[in-house]
Design a protein around this motif. Structure first.
Motif, short mmCIF file in Angstrom:
data_model
loop_
_atom_site.label_atom_id
_atom_site.label_comp_id
_atom_site.label_asym_id
_atom_site.label_seq_id
_atom_site.Cartn_x
_atom_site.Cartn_y
_atom_site.Cartn_z
N MET A 93 14.06 38.36 14.48
CA MET A 93 14.01 37.19 14.95
C MET A 93 14.73 36.94 16.09
O MET A 93 14.55 36.47 17.26
CB MET A 93 14.18 36.01 14.03
N PHE A 94 16.00 37.60 15.97
CA PHE A 94 17.00 37.44 17.11
C PHE A 94 16.56 38.07 18.39
O PHE A 94 16.75 37.59 19.72
CB PHE A 94 18.52 37.98 16.73
N ILE A 95 15.68 39.28 18.16
CA ILE A 95 15.31 40.19 19.33
C ILE A 95 14.12 39.16 19.92
O ILE A 95 13.69 39.14 21.17
CB ILE A 95 14.59 41.49 18.70
N LEU A 96 13.34 38.65 19.14
CA LEU A 96 12.08 37.63 19.70
C LEU A 96 12.63 36.56 20.55
O LEU A 96 12.09 36.33 21.41
CB LEU A 96 11.30 37.34 18.51
N LEU A 97 13.76 36.12 20.06
CA LEU A 97 14.44 34.89 20.74
C LEU A 97 15.01 35.50 21.91
O LEU A 97 14.82 34.79 23.11
CB LEU A 97 15.64 34.23 19.84
N SER A 98 15.65 36.58 22.08
CA SER A 98 16.15 37.04 23.31
C SER A 98 15.22 37.22 24.28
O SER A 98 15.27 37.27 25.44
CB SER A 98 16.94 38.63 23.07
N LYS A 99 14.06 37.88 23.85
CA LYS A 99 12.70 38.19 24.54
C LYS A 99 12.26 37.03 25.19
O LYS A 99 11.38 36.76 26.27
CB LYS A 99 11.65 39.00 24.01
N THR A 100 12.37 35.78 24.33
CA THR A 100 11.44 34.59 24.66
C THR A 100 12.27 33.77 25.90
O THR A 100 11.86 33.17 26.76
CB THR A 100 11.29 33.61 23.36
N LEU A 101 13.75 33.70 25.74
CA LEU A 101 14.35 33.10 26.80
C LEU A 101 15.48 34.38 27.42
O LEU A 101 16.53 34.25 27.10
CB LEU A 101 15.43 32.02 26.01
N ASP A 102 15.10 34.57 28.67
CA ASP A 102 15.78 35.58 29.29
C ASP A 102 17.31 34.84 29.64
O ASP A 102 18.20 35.61 29.89
CB ASP A 102 15.18 35.90 30.51
N GLU A 103 17.17 33.58 30.01
CA GLU A 103 18.45 33.06 30.40
C GLU A 103 19.40 32.88 29.45
O GLU A 103 20.64 32.32 29.81
CB GLU A 103 17.95 31.38 31.23
N ASN A 104 19.06 33.08 28.19
CA ASN A 104 19.87 32.79 26.81
C ASN A 104 20.39 33.99 26.26
O ASN A 104 20.73 34.19 25.36
CB ASN A 104 19.43 31.88 25.84
N LYS A 105 20.48 34.97 27.03
CA LYS A 105 20.71 36.69 26.59
C LYS A 105 22.22 36.47 26.54
O LYS A 105 23.08 35.83 27.23
CB LYS A 105 20.21 37.49 27.52
N TYR A 106 22.67 37.23 25.65
CA TYR A 106 24.18 37.34 25.42
C TYR A 106 24.80 38.51 26.33
O TYR A 106 24.31 39.43 26.37
CB TYR A 106 24.43 37.68 23.95
N SER A 107 25.86 38.23 26.74
CA SER A 107 26.87 39.24 27.52
C SER A 107 27.61 39.64 26.30
O SER A 107 27.82 39.14 25.13
CB SER A 107 27.34 38.45 28.58
N ILE A 108 28.21 40.71 26.71
CA ILE A 108 29.00 41.47 25.79
C ILE A 108 30.26 40.54 25.27
O ILE A 108 30.69 40.31 24.32
CB ILE A 108 29.83 42.63 26.30
N LYS A 109 30.80 39.61 26.34
CA LYS A 109 31.97 38.72 26.27
C LYS A 109 31.43 37.64 25.30
O LYS A 109 32.17 37.31 24.28
CB LYS A 109 32.37 38.22 27.50
N GLU A 110 30.24 37.14 25.66
CA GLU A 110 29.68 36.27 24.55
C GLU A 110 29.56 36.60 23.16
O GLU A 110 29.69 35.99 22.12
CB GLU A 110 28.45 35.59 24.99
N LEU A 111 28.95 37.92 22.92
CA LEU A 111 28.94 38.54 21.68
C LEU A 111 30.37 38.57 20.87
O LEU A 111 30.48 38.10 19.71
CB LEU A 111 28.30 39.80 21.49
N CYS A 112 31.32 38.75 21.53
CA CYS A 112 32.53 39.21 20.90
C CYS A 112 33.05 37.75 20.64
O CYS A 112 33.65 37.59 19.63
CB CYS A 112 33.45 40.00 21.99
N GLU A 113 33.26 36.80 21.55
CA GLU A 113 33.61 35.50 21.30
C GLU A 113 32.89 34.70 20.28
O GLU A 113 33.65 34.28 19.32
CB GLU A 113 33.56 34.69 22.59
N THR A 114 31.78 34.90 20.07
CA THR A 114 30.86 34.18 18.97
C THR A 114 31.24 35.07 17.58
O THR A 114 31.34 34.24 16.69
CB THR A 114 29.59 34.46 19.35
N ALA A 115 31.15 36.27 17.66
CA ALA A 115 31.74 36.78 16.54
C ALA A 115 33.05 36.63 15.81
O ALA A 115 33.21 36.44 14.78
CB ALA A 115 31.61 38.32 16.69
N ILE A 116 34.01 36.55 16.82
CA ILE A 116 35.57 35.91 16.36
C ILE A 116 35.38 34.40 15.78
O ILE A 116 36.07 34.31 14.67
CB ILE A 116 36.32 36.07 17.69
N LEU A 117 34.57 33.74 16.33
CA LEU A 117 34.56 32.30 15.97
C LEU A 117 33.93 32.10 14.74
O LEU A 117 34.21 31.43 13.81
CB LEU A 117 33.78 31.49 17.06
#
Length: 376
Positions: free
Chosen positions: A160-184
């Motif tokens: 479902m995350f892959i589908l969301l990523s393909k649906t909304l290109d402007e909301n794709k995660y960068s590496i920095k966002e993934l790391c910060e989100t994972a920490i929080l």
């Protein structure tokens, strides 16, 4: 030829991951599906293919046919395969017909179908006794096995995350966002497990774990806040709490989805604020107001999710008892977390100023065109 093959794998790597997970999830029929308790205290294990084939099971000397529950799970299985077909058609329109609108609609439809399948299978342990006419209650209701649930959620959430990523290109995660989100999210899990006041013996506690989820919403917006709270945080805490995978659809996925409102209303209040209202007191009032509105909606959504789950999982509990049970911890958790977030708002806004989130991300198609021109 070799370069074309490599480019194909690089370009469509998300689609191939989706297909691999789809195939892997098909083997879920060989994982123990549900446990049905008996009067003598033992438990009878049922496999998914037993239900689909309409086999019978003997519980306390009485034979029950699994045909009725099998029909439910066949519908869920059909929904799963239709989601794959919808995904394939969406891939065709996105990459071969270059029709973004149709592909987006198809991907969203595929997410809905995949979500329906996940919810039905997660509730499977409870649906079997209901569909087969077995006596059920708070003590003898069936439950979906942890192995099946972990396997199911691990694959379906990523899909479902892959589908969301393909649906909304402007909301794709960068590496920095993934790391910060994972920490929080990790901080939220620690707070939820170790810094809480347990209010009920079988679930329900006052915790400040929503605070990191508030920060994710403020930093990255409503959609990413929803993904972090319902999918990442919800999945991990569901497994850690140990109340059964059948609690995930409503106690976690639905109940925690309200945290997406934090980012939505925070950004909305900033957009509708007049350009002339640049005074510090008006900015502070606007930000605090958005958090209060979001906090109220978070509380309402949690009420809805938990009460639906209580109604399904504990049929002997009355509506009033269910409401009082949820009231023992939901309002206080929302209130305390909102107040703490208001106190932390200034340093979070300062972090936003130092490390702003790039909202306008270049779309994949444009990046590919740039790369093609460069190569030529």
């Amino acid at each position: 030829m070799k370069e074309k093959t490599l480019n194909f794998f690089k370009k469509y790597y998300l689609d191939k991951i989706f297909l691999i997970l789809f195939i892997a999830l098909c083997f879920i029929i060989f994982v123990p599906f549900a446990t049905i308790p008996t009067l003598d205290g033992s438990k009878r294990v049922v496999y998914l293919f037993d239900c689909i084939l309409g086999c019978s099971v003997n519980i306390d000397g009485t034979t029950y046919s699994l045909m009725n529950s099998g029909i439910i799970f066949i519908i869920a299985l059909a929904s799963y395969f239709i989601s794959l077909a919808t995904f394939g058609v969406g891939f065709y329109f996105q990459n071969l017909k270059n029709n973004k609108k149709i592909s987006t609609i198809l991907y969203v439809f595929s997410i809905i179908l995949l979500g329906i399948t996940t919810i039905i299978y997660a509730l499977g342990g409870l649906l079997i006794p209901i569909a087969t006419g077995m006596p059920i209650g708070d003590e003898n209701a069936g439950s979906t096995t942890t192995e099946f649930g972990a396997y199911l959620l691990s694959c379906s959430i990523i899909m479902m995350f892959i589908l969301l990523s393909k649906t909304l290109d402007e909301n794709k995660y960068s590496i920095k966002e993934l790391c910060e989100t994972a920490i929080l999210v990790a901080i939220a899990v620690v707070l939820d497990q170790f810094a809480k006041i347990q209010m009920q013996g079988n679930g329900g506690s006052i915790s400040i774990s929503p605070v990191p989820l508030f920060i994710i919403g403020i930093r990255y917006g409503g959609l990413k806040g929803f993904i972090a709270s319902s999918f990442y945080f919800g999945f991990i805490t569901c497994l850690a709490d140990g109340y059964g995978i059948q609690t995930y659809p409503f106690d976690y996925l639905v109940a925690l989805s309200g945290y997406g409102f934090v980012g939505f209303f925070f950004n909305l209040f900033q957009k509708i604020r007049s350009k002339n209202e640049t005074k510090l007191n008006k900015i502070i009032f606007s930000n605090i107001s958005s958090l209060i509105v979001a906090g109220v909606l978070v509380m309402i959504v949690r009420y809805v999710g938990h009460m639906i789950s209580g109604y399904i999982l504990y049929p002997t509990m009355s509506l009033l008892e269910n409401f009082l049970y949820q009231t023992s911890y939901v309002p206080l958790t929302a209130l305390i977390s909102t107040v703490i977030m208001i106190c932390l708002l200034e340093p979070v806004m300062y972090i936003n100023k130092l490390y702003p989130v790039k909202r306008n991300i270049v779309k994949i198609e444009e990046e590919e065109n740039i790369e093609t021109v460069t190569n030529e």
